[in-house]
Design a protein around this motif. Structure first.
Motif, PDB file in Angstrom:
ATOM      1  N   ALA A  52      -6.093  -0.831   3.217  1.00 53.67           N
ATOM      2  CA  ALA A  52      -5.193  -1.927   3.771  1.00 53.67           C
ATOM      3  C   ALA A  52      -6.310  -3.194   3.423  1.00 53.67           C
ATOM      4  N   ALA A  94      -4.002   2.146   8.324  1.00 54.00           N
ATOM      5  CA  ALA A  94      -3.246   1.399   7.228  1.00 54.00           C
ATOM      6  C   ALA A  94      -2.518   0.264   7.659  1.00 54.00           C
ATOM      7  N   LEU A 107       0.874  -1.176  -0.020  1.00 50.22           N
ATOM      8  CA  LEU A 107       0.117  -0.001   0.021  1.00 50.22           C
ATOM      9  C   LEU A 107       0.840   1.281   0.081  1.00 50.22           C
ATOM     10  N   VAL A 140       3.254  -1.248   4.213  1.00 50.30           N
ATOM     11  CA  VAL A 140       2.804   0.184   4.106  1.00 50.30           C
ATOM     12  C   VAL A 140       4.091   1.198   3.673  1.00 50.30           C
ATOM     13  N   GLY A 156      -7.601   4.486   5.909  1.00 49.21           N
ATOM     14  CA  GLY A 156      -6.255   3.691   5.854  1.00 49.21           C
ATOM     15  C   GLY A 156      -6.588   2.305   6.180  1.00 49.21           C
ATOM     16  N   ARG A 210      -1.993   6.444   8.144  1.00 47.22           N
ATOM     17  CA  ARG A 210      -0.944   5.527   8.313  1.00 47.22           C
ATOM     18  C   ARG A 210      -1.086   4.649   9.194  1.00 47.22           C
TER      19      ARG A 210
END
Length: 152
Positions: free
Chosen positions: A146, A27, A5, A37, A142, A24
């Protein structure tokens, strides 16, 4: 095989930094496995970064009613090299402005439609200082991106 990602962001303000950190964090949630990530500033993210990713998160300020020049630069760099290879890949976006984001949203939709990327959910748009619910929406964005490519 681990999915990737890619977060492409232009983060010049404390508000955008808070939104980026929430995205973040979402994710990278432990609830979704098998996802690496990777973050790149929009001015240095390359077509190779985009080609190696399985999904995207895009973060930008709204400048004068439009996407930041940095995010537009990213799209200019990747558009033709990624046009065929990245079609149908999922993406999400978060935008921060001090007032109207209509022009930025229109540009984002036009570019991502041209790339044939598919939104995992509508963009998170925050005007003014992000509050707790705004940051929760960023976290969820996020996590959804994901989950779209990972193992839930």
């Amino acid at each position: 095989m681990m999915k990737r990602l890619l977060i492409v962001h232009h983060t010049p303000s404390p508000a955008l930094q808070a939104m980026y950190e929430a995205v973040r964090s979402g994710a990278g949630t432990d609830e979704v496995g098998g996802v690496e990530v990777v973050s790149r500033p929009a001015l240095t993210a390359s077509a190779v970064d985009a080609l190696e990713a399985d999904a995207y998160l895009l973060g930008t300020p709204v400048n004068l009613g439009y996407l930041s020049g940095a995010l537009k630069h990213f799209f200019d760099q990747v558009y033709y090299p990624c046009l065929e290879e990245t079609a149908r890949r999922p993406f999400g976006a978060y935008l921060h402005g001090n007032n109207d984001a209509t022009g930025a949203l229109r540009a984002l939709e036009s570019i991502t439609t041209g790339l044939r990327w598919r939104a995992v959910r509508p963009p998170v748009v925050v005007t003014g200082e992000p509050d707790r619910s705004d940051l929760e929406r960023c976290w969820e964005l996020g996590a959804m991106a994901a989950a779209e490519i990972g193992e839930v």
